[in-house]
Design an enzyme around this catalytic site. Structure first.
Site, short mmCIF file in Angstrom:
data_model
loop_
_atom_site.label_atom_id
_atom_site.label_comp_id
_atom_site.label_asym_id
_atom_site.label_seq_id
_atom_site.Cartn_x
_atom_site.Cartn_y
_atom_site.Cartn_z
N ASP B 436 0.98 -1.19 -0.30
CA ASP B 436 -0.06 0.11 0.03
C ASP B 436 0.63 1.06 -0.02
OD1 ASP B 436 -2.18 1.43 0.69
OD2 ASP B 436 -1.46 1.38 2.90
N ASP B 619 -1.50 -0.76 5.87
CA ASP B 619 -1.53 -0.34 7.10
C ASP B 619 -3.32 0.31 7.31
OD1 ASP B 619 -1.50 1.99 5.82
OD2 ASP B 619 -0.84 2.63 7.69
N ASP B 623 -6.90 -1.40 3.91
CA ASP B 623 -6.42 -2.67 3.09
C ASP B 623 -6.62 -3.94 4.15
OD1 ASP B 623 -4.48 -1.20 1.90
OD2 ASP B 623 -3.86 -0.42 3.23
#
Lengths: 62, 739
Positions: B436, B619, B623
């Site tokens: 991410d 995080d 996600d």
């Protein structure tokens, strides 16, 4: 072979002393903080005599 | 060193009260002395001792009416943050079990040494001229030591075996228990018949080695559990309390009292039990009911501490707060984290399912073979039992756990918490790494965005809206607004659309904070490769560019991973213009921007279908599905609660290098595990024919078993360090790229 009569019990007894020593030390919490014990040994707080005891933060000693 | 109180004890007048605290940032001997000295003289404090291993301060107070404020003040003065803490049930049980195993180990060790003393005498006597009487005496003495010792030290195995047999399963402990009991039984019989050989030492040595493995395993798990509990205590219990003037303040969940109103942002864990007074959302109550579907809640519904809030913001009137509810939350988190049984152990049990029948059939065939060859019934049975003893899966049982302990320990020192042992195996299979962007490749604390573009009125509104989001950009905006405008009141009925933004209606105005598209702008907004966060008030859009800072060693780490032929991707919910420069700076060719959470998961599933094993690192709340869906996942400890709950491993700190180190260590770990299984197999291949041939004496059994166990354990130590990221299956990765 009569030597066995006291040697074997002696060997066993010594081993048992060790075993009970370990059990006691574990029960009294001596393994709870291994890291702390390694660090606490460096503290000088137990020195009562101000002559012997270096001042706090005095790393060079008396 | 004895257990002396660090503070002079005054006789407590009434029943003393315990208070445990987690203290952050303890690192030296001086800290211990400093803190404990400074605590002397606090009224009602009768005992305080700092544990450096667990980073906890245990204190005892004279009576329940104590005031802990001076203690916090002292800690604060030295710059240590402390949080009250209750040792959870699971950790206490784990701790008690570890101590019990250690006691068993001590007994087994004592008995092994003493029986070995007698056995060596017998062995040397057998090749010189020991009299039968002396040998019998030594054997009986051995029995005297071995039987009670094995009865005590073997309990962990016997109980497990009995439980497994009752439920019709097969675990490693069954052949282990059988081997030990048969060895002891046969030895007693042989001793009674003045035979040359007895296997008391073998049985005890088996116990000693197996217990060593188990103690190591438990010590490591206890350490992970304690650290996870500390982390949870330090970060979890904060709640946003709504003040009487409508302002929000962050308070520890412990400080909440019944009647307080708290605001729960989307993706946040609810800090106390209570009734919803405003807003609607869906809550994840899987920790309570096991139900994975989210339950819709609205005004008047009951919610409980530990539930995860879904997409909407809630206001909750607290009915019960503090220890009771909080405890359940922390316990659940940790239990999820540590309790999940390792797949590799299950593999070991599967091995047992195949292994045990083979061994038992081999033993039976050996007995029959010897009978046919003309041996006496006695000799045939003795040889068959020798086969069982020698095949007792000592090295096999140590093969996986020893490596897991070593690797978990090494990772722990690097700041990575593994949630289960089988993470090692899954990590080692990884060939695609998906990152991410925001908060993962970049630091969670963004550098100062250009919030000055907002007018004061808008800043206040945007800041109030930002309080309802967990997105790092929103947090930055919130903090900025709080600094500029002071305390901010919460907004009602805030909806968070995962991956897009937050919105609400306030005084007839439509307020939106999120991606420019979400705020009604075309994608064609000017940008210099910066992230954009936009605020819209009734369609009047202000775009705020935000510079993000890459994690310290991100470039280096990505290069390292790519050099090791990992396929590295970025899947971000951010705009293409923001992702592209980050991808460019990191040298990542494959990236996708503007991806919704569901698409992330779909993307992962597509890769899974191609036969790729994906490591997902993220995080954000958006996600979480991808983290749960990936083969293996990591999350920084700064991530949202829901994200951390979904991740297999957590890493601390500002660097990204731990990711490469984790992969390298897990690779090494798996390789060593395989070597260990091979070593155990080779041992059996050598030892079993000897046993079948009837050549195994207690001396050979002792040498072979200890040799193989020590070899496996020492070999496991090699997993301690891995110097570089090991290359993965280049071919497989290439195939994935073309396909």
């Amino acid at each position: 072979m009569s030597v066995l009569l006291y040697l074997v019990p002696t060997a066993l007894g010594l081993g048992l002393i060790g075993l009970f020593g370990f059990m006691w030390s574990m029960r009294s919490g001596q393994y709870d903080d291994m890291e702390g014990a390694a660090n606490r040994i460096l503290n000088d707080d137990d020195l009562q005599d101000p002559q012997v005891r270096p001042a706090a933060n005095d790393l060079t000693g008396p | 060193m004895t257990e002396q109180p660090a503070i002079p004890v005054q006789q407590p007048a009434s029943a003393p009260v315990q208070l445990e605290l987690v203290v952050e940032g303890i690192s030296s001997a001086q800290a211990i002395a400093q803190i404990e000295q400074a605590l002397i003289g606090i009224p009602d404090l009768v005992y305080a001792r700092l544990n450096m291993t667990t980073r906890r301060l245990s204190t005892q107070w004279a009576h329940a009416g104590y005031n802990a404020a001076p203690l916090f003040a002292v800690l604060d003065r030295f710059g240590y943050r402390a949080v009250p803490f209750t040792t959870n049930q699971a950790e206490q049980e784990e701790s008690a079990r570890t101590k019990w195993l250690l006691r068993c180990l001590a007994v087994a060790g004592f008995a092994t040494m003493n029986v070995m003393l007698l056995s060596v005498s017998v062995w040397s006597g057998n090749v010189t001229e020991i009299s039968t009487e002396t040998r019998d005496l030594f054997h009986w003495l051995s029995a005297l030591i071995a039987l009670p010792a094995a009865g005590f030290a073997g309990q962990p195995f016997f109980f497990n075996a009995i439980r497994a047999i009752r439920s019709g399963e097969m675990v490693m402990d069954v052949p282990i228990s059988l081997g030990i009991l048969l060895a002891l039984g046969m030895s007693v019989y042989e001793t009674a018949h003045h035979a040359e050989h007895a296997y008391f030492d073998s049985a005890l040595m088996l116990l000693f080695f197996l217990l060593s493995g188990r103690v190591l395993d438990h010590v490591m798990r206890l350490k992970t559990r304690a650290t996870a509990a500390n982390l949870a205590a330090l970060r979890a219990p904060l709640a946003s309390r709504l003040g009487p003037d409508g302002s929000l303040s962050e308070v520890p969940a412990d400080a909440l009292v019944a009647g307080d109103v708290i605001v729960v942002a989307a993706g946040q864990r609810i800090a106390a039990d209570g009734l919803v007074t405003q807003g609607q959302s869906a809550v994840d109550e899987s920790f309570l009911t096991g139900e994975t579907d989210r339950r819709a809640v609205q005004v008047g519904d009951q919610v409980y501490a530990g539930m995860l809030n879904g997409a909407g913001q809630l206001q909750v009137q607290v009915a019960a707060a503090g220890r009771q509810t909080l405890l359940s939350e922390i316990e659940t988190l940790i239990d999820n984290a540590v309790n999940s049984k390792s797949r590799y152990v299950q593999v070991a049990d599967r091995v047992a399912r195949v292994y045990a029948p083979i061994v038992h059939v081999t033993a039976a065939l050996t007995a029959i073979g010897w009978l046919i060859a003309g041996a006496s019934l006695h000799d045939a049975i003795i040889i068959a039992i020798a086969v069982l003893i020698i095949t007792c899966p000592c090295a096999l049982a140590l093969a996986a756990p020893t490596v897991q302990v070593v690797v978990a320990g090494a990772l722990f020192r690097k700041g990575v918490l593994m949630r289960s042992g089988d993470v090692i195996e899954r990590m080692a299979d990884v060939d695609v790494i998906v990152f991410d962007k925001t908060g993962t490749l970049t630091l969670p604390d963004v550098s100062q965005p250009d919030f000055a573009r907002l007018s004061d009125g808008d800043l206040r509104l945007a800041g109030r809206l930002a309080q309802s989001s967990h997105h790092p950009l929103a947090r930055a905006l919130r903090d900025y607004a709080r600094r500029q405008c002071g305390p901010l009141a919460a907004l009602d009925n805030v909806q968070e659309l995962s991956g897009q933004g937050v919105c609400t209606h306030y005084q007839g105005m439509d307020l939106r904070l999120g991606s420019p598209a979400f705020c009604g702008l075309d994608e064609a907004t000017p940008s210099g490769g910066q992230s954009l966060i936009a605020f819209a008030r009734d369609g009047v859009v202000t775009v705020l560019p935000v510079e993000q800072v890459l994690r310290r060693d991100a470039v280096e780490t990505i290069r390292q991973l790519q050099a090791a032929s990992y396929r590295v991707l970025i899947l971000s919910g951010d705009r293409a213009e923001a992702v592209e420069p980050v991808a460019g700076a990191l040298g990542i060719a494959e990236w996708q921007a503007g991806i919704k959470p569901a698409d992330k998961l779909a993307c992962l599933n597509r890769m899974k279908a191609e036969g790729l094993t994906v490591l997902m690192i993220g995080d954000g709340v958006n996600d979480a599905p991808a983290l749960a869906g990936a083969a293996v996942s990591m999350s920084p400890t700064t991530g949202a609660d829901v994200t951390q709950a979904a991740a297999d491993a957590l890493f601390m700190g500002e660097g990204l290098g731990v990711v490469a180190q984790t992969l390298a260590l897990c690779h090494k770990g798996r390789a060593v595990m395989r070597e260990n299984f091979l070593l155990a197999l080779v041992y059996n291949l050598v030892a079993v024919p000897l046993a079948i041939a009837g050549w195994v004496t207690p001396l050979i059994a002792a040498a072979a078993m200890s040799g193989s166990s020590v070899l496996v354990s020492v070999n496991a130590l090699r997993a301690r360090s891995a110097h570089r990221v090991v290359s993965v299956k280049q071919v497989k990765s290439d195939m994935g790229r073309s396909g």
